[in-house]
Write a protein that holds these residues in place. Sequence first.
Motif, PDB file in Angstrom:
ATOM      1  N   PHE A   1      12.747 -21.948 -29.912  1.00 43.14           N
ATOM      2  CA  PHE A   1      12.882 -21.193 -31.145  1.00 43.14           C
ATOM      3  C   PHE A   1      11.783 -20.139 -31.264  1.00 43.14           C
ATOM      4  O   PHE A   1      12.035 -18.998 -31.654  1.00 43.14           O
ATOM      5  N   LEU A   2      10.551 -20.504 -30.893  1.00 42.96           N
ATOM      6  CA  LEU A   2       9.452 -19.551 -30.985  1.00 42.96           C
ATOM      7  C   LEU A   2       9.648 -18.378 -30.032  1.00 42.96           C
ATOM      8  O   LEU A   2       9.309 -17.235 -30.358  1.00 42.96           O
ATOM      9  N   SER A   3      10.212 -18.645 -28.847  1.00 44.14           N
ATOM     10  CA  SER A   3      10.423 -17.555 -27.892  1.00 44.14           C
ATOM     11  C   SER A   3      11.485 -16.575 -28.378  1.00 44.14           C
ATOM     12  O   SER A   3      11.478 -15.408 -27.997  1.00 44.14           O
ATOM     13  N   THR A   4      12.413 -17.041 -29.222  1.00 44.52           N
ATOM     14  CA  THR A   4      13.452 -16.142 -29.729  1.00 44.52           C
ATOM     15  C   THR A   4      12.928 -15.195 -30.804  1.00 44.52           C
ATOM     16  O   THR A   4      13.618 -14.246 -31.169  1.00 44.52           O
ATOM     17  N   LEU A   5      11.719 -15.447 -31.316  1.00 43.91           N
ATOM     18  CA  LEU A   5      11.166 -14.620 -32.384  1.00 43.91           C
ATOM     19  C   LEU A   5      10.363 -13.434 -31.861  1.00 43.91           C
ATOM     20  O   LEU A   5       9.846 -12.646 -32.662  1.00 43.91           O
TER      21      LEU A   5
END
Length: 545
Positions: free
Chosen positions: A298-302
């Motif tokens: 999820f953090l990488s998608t931000l």
Amino acid sequence: MLNKVFIAEPLESSIDPPGTCLFDPPEQDETEEAIALKRHPKNHHIILRPQPTDSPLDPLNWSTLRKEAMFWTLLVGSVCTGVIGPIIVPAFPTVAAAFNEPVAKIAQLNGVLVLFEGVAGVIFTVTSAFWGRRHTYLLCTIFQFVGCIWGATAQSYGSMYGARVLMGMGMAACAVALGSTITDCFFSYELGVKVALWQVTYVAAVNVAPIISGIITTNLGWRYCFWVLAAFQGAVLIAVILLCPETKYKPRSLPIKPFSNLEAKRLEEQLEHKEKSSTFTSPEAATPLRVEEERLTFLSTLKFWGQRYDTESIWITIFRPVCVVFTPHIFWATIAYTLSFNWYVTTGAVYGQIYSGQYYDVSVKTNGYLAGVAPLIGTLASCLAFGPITDFSARWLSVKVHGTFEPEYRLVSLAPAIVFTAIGGFGWALTVGPEWHYLVSTSLAGFLFAGATLGLCSVVAYANSCYPSQGGDTFAIMLLIRSSFIFGATYYLNNWLLVNGVKQFFCVWTGIAIGVYALGLPVYIYGKRMRAACARSKILGWAAS
């Protein structure tokens, strides 16, 4: 010499023109290559195109939930983008009175909107080639959100002009990035439904917006149109941040780890049964690549930016599509595309002038219905008809020449476009006046929009089919040329109508559009020869490669 479908073959057969291919090549299921291809998990006869990699970062491998959440977020964003242009069309006279300006200057607010959509489209096409698409969606959504708030609070014409500039820049994402994002995430057998949903909802938004904004303006005032849209844009911005990761994917590999002597010896023994053509040169050369990529968290998608995707010079990326546009057949397609889209802005600029001032005296609310209902019906009908018409004609014509597809087959739908444009344009010109009820002319507008949509879809499909690898870049330059023309047109449309009357106004525009569409016939006949000649050119051939 013309072939069986009246297309002139290139004078030199050694050149294979870009865009020419087999329409529906048969699958060789019995070959080892076909057996190794990845297939649909339930319908095994469907070979996945494009073939996904094994990486979890590949958008083709994302879960259905992730892909659908992103698609519907961008679809709602596309609807909001479609609303921006016609949002104050029914209220042009009201806005003109609020700023103490003539209606002609209010119409220019839509011209500058379209102009900066084209400018930003070129800029974001280049940045997307280097750093992906996510930043395009984020920046464009922010531009639209801030622009709507600015427009709602603008107290002068200059302030509103600046707000429309920002909104126009925000519209670029839908024009140049959304189609590429859909092809990034979905397989070929899924594209038809996704693209159809995108086009139909966008078209519906453009035509329903005047109806809704007319009601809002009558009951609450025109500024509330921007406040309502800003609320939706704010929700879309949050969803884009959370649900729309980067979709441009480039596999990355780590350096090869050399084998030890013992591992190399074992590998040589394992490869002895291979054919002699499979030579073993060194342990390092025989070592398979090992791809180690981070998992999609999820953090990488931000992340705002993606990795660097394109290693070419930025100047090559900019000027290559410019050269493509100035090939003879694409130059014609650009003019036809510009005149097709011109109807959407031209009619929006003069609706209020015709029906709420110069010839009739209807309310803002009624003007919204007039500007929305008939164009909506005509546009939706042609959108739904274009796919079956172009697919049937392409398949039927391909069969005539042993399955060979030519981009010129996409131009067949220009024939009904000419008919509908003539009925709608000339009919509209002749039925405005005190002796005619306003419903007659506005009903004929539906035919005009049906013809314009068929023409627009035909030439865009043709341009993309001519240079499939350059389709997005080429369209961005076509968008800029279209936007520049329409921006200039908004400076004289209303005065032209006021001085010369509606009959001359619509007859001239209709005649020009039909004349340009008619040039599609020689382009159909000699388009393949033009593509071959451009492929042989040192400059144009490089641009289209």
